[in-house]
Design a protein around this motif. Sequence first.
Motif, PDB file in Angstrom:
ATOM      1  N   LEU A   1      88.004  49.797   2.145  1.00  0.00           N
ATOM      2  CA  LEU A   1      87.074  50.722   2.795  1.00  0.00           C
ATOM      3  C   LEU A   1      86.332  51.561   1.773  1.00  0.00           C
ATOM      4  CD1 LEU A   1      88.904  52.049   5.938  1.00  0.00           C
ATOM      5  CD2 LEU A   1      86.760  50.786   5.813  1.00  0.00           C
TER       6      LEU A   1
ATOM      7  N   TYR B   1      92.603  50.746   2.817  1.00  0.00           N
ATOM      8  CA  TYR B   1      91.928  51.940   2.296  1.00  0.00           C
ATOM      9  C   TYR B   1      91.065  51.601   1.094  1.00  0.00           C
ATOM     10  CZ  TYR B   1      94.451  55.231   5.241  1.00  0.00           C
ATOM     11  OH  TYR B   1      94.930  55.934   6.297  1.00  0.00           O
TER      12      TYR B   1
ATOM     13  N   ALA C   1      49.102  55.094 -12.130  1.00  0.00           N
ATOM     14  CA  ALA C   1      50.510  54.813 -12.422  1.00  0.00           C
ATOM     15  C   ALA C   1      51.430  55.973 -12.067  1.00  0.00           C
ATOM     16  CB  ALA C   1      50.669  54.464 -13.899  1.00  0.00           C
TER      17      ALA C   1
ATOM     18  N   ALA D   1      77.997  50.656  -0.300  1.00  0.00           N
ATOM     19  CA  ALA D   1      76.919  50.954   0.640  1.00  0.00           C
ATOM     20  C   ALA D   1      76.127  52.167   0.154  1.00  0.00           C
ATOM     21  CB  ALA D   1      77.492  51.218   2.023  1.00  0.00           C
TER      22      ALA D   1
ATOM     23  N   TYR E   1      73.973  51.201  -2.806  1.00  0.00           N
ATOM     24  CA  TYR E   1      72.921  50.332  -2.298  1.00  0.00           C
ATOM     25  C   TYR E   1      71.833  51.158  -1.621  1.00  0.00           C
ATOM     26  CZ  TYR E   1      70.681  46.609   0.362  1.00  0.00           C
ATOM     27  OH  TYR E   1      69.772  45.750   0.881  1.00  0.00           O
ATOM     28  N   TRP E   2      72.278  52.130  -0.850  1.00  0.00           N
ATOM     29  CA  TRP E   2      71.325  52.990  -0.135  1.00  0.00           C
ATOM     30  C   TRP E   2      70.498  53.810  -1.126  1.00  0.00           C
ATOM     31  CZ3 TRP E   2      71.906  58.534   0.423  1.00  0.00           C
ATOM     32  CH2 TRP E   2      70.879  59.102   1.169  1.00  0.00           C
TER      33      TRP E   2
ATOM     34  N   ALA F   1      60.205  58.587 -14.775  1.00  0.00           N
ATOM     35  CA  ALA F   1      61.294  59.562 -14.903  1.00  0.00           C
ATOM     36  C   ALA F   1      62.662  58.899 -14.860  1.00  0.00           C
ATOM     37  CB  ALA F   1      61.173  60.608 -13.808  1.00  0.00           C
TER      38      ALA F   1
ATOM     39  N   ALA G   1      54.760  53.304 -10.549  1.00  0.00           N
ATOM     40  CA  ALA G   1      55.245  52.060 -11.133  1.00  0.00           C
ATOM     41  C   ALA G   1      56.690  52.233 -11.572  1.00  0.00           C
ATOM     42  CB  ALA G   1      54.375  51.694 -12.333  1.00  0.00           C
TER      43      ALA G   1
ATOM     44  N   PRO H   1      63.228  56.822   4.353  1.00  0.00           N
ATOM     45  CA  PRO H   1      62.738  57.912   3.511  1.00  0.00           C
ATOM     46  C   PRO H   1      62.104  59.009   4.353  1.00  0.00           C
ATOM     47  CG  PRO H   1      61.773  55.785   2.868  1.00  0.00           C
ATOM     48  CD  PRO H   1      62.593  55.551   4.057  1.00  0.00           C
TER      49      PRO H   1
ATOM     50  N   LEU I   1      84.064  56.367   8.649  1.00  0.00           N
ATOM     51  CA  LEU I   1      83.606  55.719   7.421  1.00  0.00           C
ATOM     52  C   LEU I   1      82.523  54.689   7.702  1.00  0.00           C
ATOM     53  CD1 LEU I   1      86.690  55.131   5.128  1.00  0.00           C
ATOM     54  CD2 LEU I   1      84.516  56.159   4.510  1.00  0.00           C
TER      55      LEU I   1
ATOM     56  N   ALA J   1      73.897  55.580   6.458  1.00  0.00           N
ATOM     57  CA  ALA J   1      73.341  55.579   5.114  1.00  0.00           C
ATOM     58  C   ALA J   1      72.394  54.405   4.919  1.00  0.00           C
ATOM     59  CB  ALA J   1      74.462  55.523   4.082  1.00  0.00           C
ATOM     60  N   LEU J   2      72.786  53.251   5.460  1.00  0.00           N
ATOM     61  CA  LEU J   2      71.966  52.060   5.276  1.00  0.00           C
ATOM     62  C   LEU J   2      70.652  52.135   6.048  1.00  0.00           C
ATOM     63  CD1 LEU J   2      74.655  49.263   5.312  1.00  0.00           C
ATOM     64  CD2 LEU J   2      73.061  49.774   3.475  1.00  0.00           C
TER      65      LEU J   2
ATOM     66  N   ALA K   1      78.506  54.747   6.713  1.00  0.00           N
ATOM     67  CA  ALA K   1      77.908  53.666   5.936  1.00  0.00           C
ATOM     68  C   ALA K   1      76.667  53.133   6.650  1.00  0.00           C
ATOM     69  CB  ALA K   1      78.915  52.542   5.735  1.00  0.00           C
TER      70      ALA K   1
ATOM     71  N   ASN L   1      60.830  54.856  -1.939  1.00  0.00           N
ATOM     72  CA  ASN L   1      60.046  56.072  -2.146  1.00  0.00           C
ATOM     73  C   ASN L   1      59.074  55.929  -3.303  1.00  0.00           C
ATOM     74  OD1 ASN L   1      60.575  58.115  -0.224  1.00  0.00           O
ATOM     75  ND2 ASN L   1      62.680  58.148  -0.955  1.00  0.00           N
TER      76      ASN L   1
ATOM     77  N   ARG M   1      56.251  53.861  -2.126  1.00  0.00           N
ATOM     78  CA  ARG M   1      55.390  54.598  -1.200  1.00  0.00           C
ATOM     79  C   ARG M   1      54.472  55.547  -1.977  1.00  0.00           C
ATOM     80  NH1 ARG M   1      56.112  59.228   1.184  1.00  0.00           N
ATOM     81  NH2 ARG M   1      58.249  59.365   0.447  1.00  0.00           N
TER      82      ARG M   1
ATOM     83  N   ASN N   1      66.598  53.393  -1.292  1.00  0.00           N
ATOM     84  CA  ASN N   1      65.804  54.562  -0.930  1.00  0.00           C
ATOM     85  C   ASN N   1      64.871  54.951  -2.070  1.00  0.00           C
ATOM     86  OD1 ASN N   1      64.879  56.761   0.390  1.00  0.00           O
ATOM     87  ND2 ASN N   1      66.758  57.941   0.292  1.00  0.00           N
TER      88      ASN N   1
END
Lengths: 396, 342
Positions: A31, A28, B112, A38, A41-42, A362, A57, B20, B8, B15-16, B12, A50, A53, A46
Amino acid sequence: MATQQTIAEGAAPRVPLLYDPRVRGIAYQVLVFVGLFAFVYWIIGNTAANLQRANIASGFGFLQGRAGFDIGDSLIQYSSDSTYGRALVVGFLNTLRVAIFGIITATIVGFLVGIGRLSKNWLINRICLVYVEVFRNIPPLLVIFFWYFGVLSVLPLPRDSIALPFGSYLNSRGFYLPKFLWGEGAGLIALAFVLALVFAWFVRRWAYKRQMATGERFPVLWTSVGLIVGLPLLAFIVTGFPLSFEFPALSTFNLRGGVQIRPEFLSLYLALSFYTAAFIAEIVRAGVLGVNRGQTEASHALGLRSGPTLRLVVIPQALRIIIPPLTSQYLNLTKNSSLAVAIGYPDLVATGGTTLNQTGQAIEIVAIWLIVYLGLSLATAGFMNWYNARMALVER
Amino acid sequence: MKTILKALLGSAVVALLAAPASAATLDDVKAKGHIQCGVSTGLAGFSAPDNAGNWTGLDVDFCRAVAAAVFDDPNAVQFTPLSAKERFTALQSGEVDLLSRNTTWTISRDTALGLNFAGVTYYDGQGFMINAKKLQGINSALQLSGAAVCVQAGTTTELNLADYFKANNMEYNPVVFEKLEEVNTAYDSGRCDVYTTDQSGLYAIRLTLSSPDDHIVLPEIISKEPLGPVVRHGDDQWFDIVKWVYYALLNAEELGVSQANIEESMNSDKPDVRRLLGTEDGTKLGSDLGLTNDWAARVIKHVGNYGEMFERNVGADSPLKISRGVNALWTKGGLQYGMPIR
């Protein structure tokens, strides 16, 4: 039948791996860790994708850039040519300044009002009650507005300043004080002051030891006051009065010269002090009431008078009750100082906000805000925990 | 146990892999049924609520023009009042689809900050306002050394102010607020001697002061302030739509197509009017933009051309009474120049 046998033989029961509580526990945790990792990291990936994209900067390089905006109230040298990093430092110092002054004043006012609430004098008691109930039940932002728009902005314009003693003035632009201009030999006075402090500390230690050994008492307080006032005064005379004043004087627009305490700082400082003092008063009252009456009676029975009873018996015990909630109030005051943004006091949130607006960074700015406020709060809490540990009941 | 494990792991992996969100603002807007438009918290003539609570002003009308082009309904807009400090974050994060909030076009904002400026709906410049009754004898910004200056945080104004005083070796005392109303109150109560912002703004704000006639706007203009609508970087289609709605407003004025004569103009046989209004046979100008072919006709029908918008909100028909000046069409000696619709 077989199972009964194994138990009877005393060997460990064979459990399938899936149902082994230890294996399960570890699984557990692994996990949860993987899931958390994860997720973070995501989020980071992300965000980075973004930002890229949208052609925004990122990174902390912007802190070296030229800020270009001026700040009205700064403790350190700052101009529009300074960097964003320095602008943030200016904001941080302003936050720190209002927090420190606010905490000191709130504590003094809070203790006075808290003791006043316990007074047997009906008038003092009621005045303190009204004070606490009024300030405790108004949102801090409104208290700030009250001071800023209600009190300070209705003061006269610079031309009709209210003259106060010692060449100081009060008007809608703030509070003006004469500036101390130290001449040659001022260093000696500062040195004398530090020496006096060190000396006073040694006197106190010696007096304590002597009292423990012989029971004789020594007037530590008056000796210390004499030292701390006398030594610098002596140095002042010896160096030939190296002090002159710069008085504020009226120019085309404002009073010039002297020291200006701006109304933004004043109203924020007063509002935070008086607001927090109401809470501290209640904490102090609770602390004093929390000490059993038997303690007072016992110390009276031992022959101590009211003064020493309060100082040596009641307050040390009350402080144990007071300090932990007092810490929360200090933290609240520090965090409430970010309301400065409503009246234009350039604190960390205000200068950071302008930086954010100009650079568009920001995430970085918000991260800096979070870290600074977290750091300030942890530092305050750390100090108060240390003080609490010192004050806590030491069992012998 | 196995189900938990699967769930789970599954989450994960999802999510990975999650990409976007897509960048098609037009699709999002159509799905929502309205345009979310960022405006100021209240600047008369540009964006301010009227007595009935409806948003009015030049910037507001531009939002309505875009809504008219997309939905044939100038009211398919929801307005988000934003302070100068909040505006870019709101646009970047997708809280608003379009920022029409007297925002100055500068290179750093364009690059910027990840924004795109779609045009200049108002050419402005920064000025100073003082209370002439209290400060007699001051008639130039060069006499302002030592003054306390009220300014809004996070604006180009704040930066120009610093540059101007530095360049002229003058000192000043900045009094900075985040919201326009706070700056107004502070100036009105005498917290500062000088108010600085775009000149159009000064005229608008003067109307709201307790005694407008006491205040004068000094003659100096210390900066260029091209104000215009802004969109996010990275969605060319939406950028094109906003840009061409602006050009359509200008071209309509140049061609004499107005709200009053739109019905007759629909039957006009002039080729450029027919191209603008999408009445040309087999035209694809509108559909290439991602809209219907009568997109420009919808805009004129609901909000009028640029000249009508200007006069109604800040010009002769408004309390501000600002003359067209550099905001006149290029054919009349101004800077407003609509790119050809062809």
